[in-house]
Scaffold this motif. Sequence first.
Motif, PDB file in Angstrom:
ATOM      1  N   LYS A  93      14.092  -4.310   7.376  1.00 44.83           N
ATOM      2  CA  LYS A  93      13.219  -3.305   7.992  1.00 44.83           C
ATOM      3  C   LYS A  93      11.768  -3.773   7.954  1.00 44.83           C
ATOM      4  O   LYS A  93      11.014  -3.551   8.905  1.00 44.83           O
ATOM      5  CB  LYS A  93      13.373  -1.956   7.286  1.00 44.83           C
ATOM      6  CG  LYS A  93      14.659  -1.251   7.678  1.00 44.83           C
ATOM      7  CD  LYS A  93      14.796   0.104   7.035  1.00 44.83           C
ATOM      8  CE  LYS A  93      16.096   0.736   7.478  1.00 44.83           C
ATOM      9  NZ  LYS A  93      16.709   1.555   6.457  1.00 44.83           N
ATOM     10  N   ALA A  94      11.373  -4.420   6.866  1.00 42.09           N
ATOM     11  CA  ALA A  94       9.997  -4.944   6.758  1.00 42.09           C
ATOM     12  C   ALA A  94       9.754  -5.999   7.844  1.00 42.09           C
ATOM     13  O   ALA A  94       8.691  -6.019   8.469  1.00 42.09           O
ATOM     14  CB  ALA A  94       9.767  -5.542   5.369  1.00 42.09           C
ATOM     15  N   ILE A  95      10.756  -6.844   8.081  1.00 44.52           N
ATOM     16  CA  ILE A  95      10.638  -7.876   9.132  1.00 44.52           C
ATOM     17  C   ILE A  95      10.501  -7.204  10.504  1.00 44.52           C
ATOM     18  O   ILE A  95       9.627  -7.563  11.292  1.00 44.52           O
ATOM     19  CB  ILE A  95      11.879  -8.809   9.128  1.00 44.52           C
ATOM     20  CG1 ILE A  95      11.947  -9.627   7.844  1.00 44.52           C
ATOM     21  CG2 ILE A  95      11.903  -9.682  10.375  1.00 44.52           C
ATOM     22  CD1 ILE A  95      11.255 -10.957   7.869  1.00 44.52           C
ATOM     23  N   GLU A 124       1.080  -7.373   5.082  1.00 42.17           N
ATOM     24  CA  GLU A 124       1.682  -6.048   4.844  1.00 42.17           C
ATOM     25  C   GLU A 124       3.208  -6.170   4.755  1.00 42.17           C
ATOM     26  O   GLU A 124       3.847  -5.540   3.913  1.00 42.17           O
ATOM     27  CB  GLU A 124       1.309  -5.069   5.969  1.00 42.17           C
ATOM     28  CG  GLU A 124      -0.134  -4.623   5.975  1.00 42.17           C
ATOM     29  CD  GLU A 124      -0.521  -3.823   4.748  1.00 42.17           C
ATOM     30  OE1 GLU A 124       0.253  -2.941   4.342  1.00 42.17           O
ATOM     31  OE2 GLU A 124      -1.587  -4.101   4.179  1.00 42.17           O
ATOM     32  N   GLY A 125       3.776  -6.973   5.654  1.00 47.51           N
ATOM     33  CA  GLY A 125       5.227  -7.194   5.631  1.00 47.51           C
ATOM     34  C   GLY A 125       5.677  -7.831   4.333  1.00 47.51           C
ATOM     35  O   GLY A 125       6.690  -7.438   3.740  1.00 47.51           O
ATOM     36  N   LYS A 126       4.902  -8.823   3.867  1.00 50.17           N
ATOM     37  CA  LYS A 126       5.240  -9.493   2.604  1.00 50.17           C
ATOM     38  C   LYS A 126       5.160  -8.523   1.432  1.00 50.17           C
ATOM     39  O   LYS A 126       5.981  -8.569   0.517  1.00 50.17           O
ATOM     40  CB  LYS A 126       4.308 -10.683   2.361  1.00 50.17           C
ATOM     41  CG  LYS A 126       4.555 -11.850   3.288  1.00 50.17           C
ATOM     42  CD  LYS A 126       3.565 -12.956   2.984  1.00 50.17           C
ATOM     43  CE  LYS A 126       3.698 -14.112   3.931  1.00 50.17           C
ATOM     44  NZ  LYS A 126       2.729 -15.173   3.647  1.00 50.17           N
ATOM     45  N   ILE A 127       4.164  -7.644   1.457  1.00 47.87           N
ATOM     46  CA  ILE A 127       4.016  -6.651   0.390  1.00 47.87           C
ATOM     47  C   ILE A 127       5.245  -5.734   0.373  1.00 47.87           C
ATOM     48  O   ILE A 127       5.785  -5.434  -0.694  1.00 47.87           O
ATOM     49  CB  ILE A 127       2.704  -5.839   0.573  1.00 47.87           C
ATOM     50  CG1 ILE A 127       1.510  -6.742   0.243  1.00 47.87           C
ATOM     51  CG2 ILE A 127       2.701  -4.591  -0.295  1.00 47.87           C
ATOM     52  CD1 ILE A 127       0.154  -6.165   0.624  1.00 47.87           C
ATOM     53  N   LYS A 154       7.341  -7.413  13.045  1.00 47.50           N
ATOM     54  CA  LYS A 154       7.475  -7.893  14.427  1.00 47.50           C
ATOM     55  C   LYS A 154       6.890  -6.878  15.406  1.00 47.50           C
ATOM     56  O   LYS A 154       6.175  -7.242  16.338  1.00 47.50           O
ATOM     57  CB  LYS A 154       8.948  -8.135  14.768  1.00 47.50           C
ATOM     58  CG  LYS A 154       9.502  -9.441  14.258  1.00 47.50           C
ATOM     59  CD  LYS A 154      10.954  -9.591  14.689  1.00 47.50           C
ATOM     60  CE  LYS A 154      11.544 -10.907  14.246  1.00 47.50           C
ATOM     61  NZ  LYS A 154      12.982 -11.000  14.576  1.00 47.50           N
ATOM     62  N   SER A 155       7.216  -5.598  15.213  1.00 41.96           N
ATOM     63  CA  SER A 155       6.736  -4.588  16.166  1.00 41.96           C
ATOM     64  C   SER A 155       5.216  -4.440  16.082  1.00 41.96           C
ATOM     65  O   SER A 155       4.555  -4.237  17.097  1.00 41.96           O
ATOM     66  CB  SER A 155       7.443  -3.250  15.962  1.00 41.96           C
ATOM     67  OG  SER A 155       7.004  -2.621  14.785  1.00 41.96           O
ATOM     68  N   GLU A 156       4.645  -4.565  14.893  1.00 40.11           N
ATOM     69  CA  GLU A 156       3.183  -4.498  14.760  1.00 40.11           C
ATOM     70  C   GLU A 156       2.519  -5.708  15.420  1.00 40.11           C
ATOM     71  O   GLU A 156       1.483  -5.577  16.058  1.00 40.11           O
ATOM     72  CB  GLU A 156       2.769  -4.398  13.290  1.00 40.11           C
ATOM     73  CG  GLU A 156       3.103  -3.066  12.646  1.00 40.11           C
ATOM     74  CD  GLU A 156       2.498  -1.868  13.356  1.00 40.11           C
ATOM     75  OE1 GLU A 156       1.284  -1.874  13.633  1.00 40.11           O
ATOM     76  OE2 GLU A 156       3.249  -0.924  13.656  1.00 40.11           O
ATOM     77  N   LEU A 157       3.133  -6.885  15.262  1.00 37.30           N
ATOM     78  CA  LEU A 157       2.562  -8.093  15.864  1.00 37.30           C
ATOM     79  C   LEU A 157       2.653  -8.051  17.387  1.00 37.30           C
ATOM     80  O   LEU A 157       1.804  -8.621  18.071  1.00 37.30           O
ATOM     81  CB  LEU A 157       3.250  -9.349  15.317  1.00 37.30           C
ATOM     82  CG  LEU A 157       2.918  -9.715  13.869  1.00 37.30           C
ATOM     83  CD1 LEU A 157       3.726 -10.920  13.417  1.00 37.30           C
ATOM     84  CD2 LEU A 157       1.429  -9.977  13.682  1.00 37.30           C
TER      85      LEU A 157
END
Length: 186
Positions: free
Chosen positions: A17-19, A125-128, A23-26
């Motif tokens: 879900k983080a990935i 943010e994704g990594k966090i 992706k959607s934010e990028l």
Amino acid sequence: MEEIEFVLEETKDLMNKAIQHTKSELLKIRAGKASPAMLEGLMVKYYDNDTPISQVASVSTPDARSIIIKPWEKNIIGDIERAIINSDLGFNPQNDGDIVRINIPPLTEERRINLTKQAKNEAEEGKISIRNARKDANDQLKKLQKEGVAEDDVKRAEDKVQSLTDDFVKKIDEILEQKEKEIMTV
């Protein structure tokens, strides 16, 4: 152990879900090419309600430098134009009475650098999120150990969680690298 498998599956799910979220934010960060995703999240006043643009108009990209917005009701064309102008997208819409056209200007070097920073922030943010999923999983595993699950099983599961974390962080790095390349390509 069934409980350990459940924790691992749940962790993998959260990391996926983080990935997807990253992706959607990028996708929302423009990289010089016109894309309907650039207007995602744009709200239009429609009968006094804030409504996503995708629910009041069709958004298309006839070429790499322009976006066409065709409202389903002509009377809201001014509201769409206003929403674009008031957003922080920096676009200058043109309204011809039937459609709203947005010409995407080429990115300046300074803007490219800022967009790259923005992309790095989204990736971080994704990594966090991924690291938080790891922490939650390790906490659950320690709790299982206190409840009597063998220490060796818990240790192996913690190693799997760390391996998942490394894999998912690497995926985010790859996604970011691709996005940076896209942004910096003139």
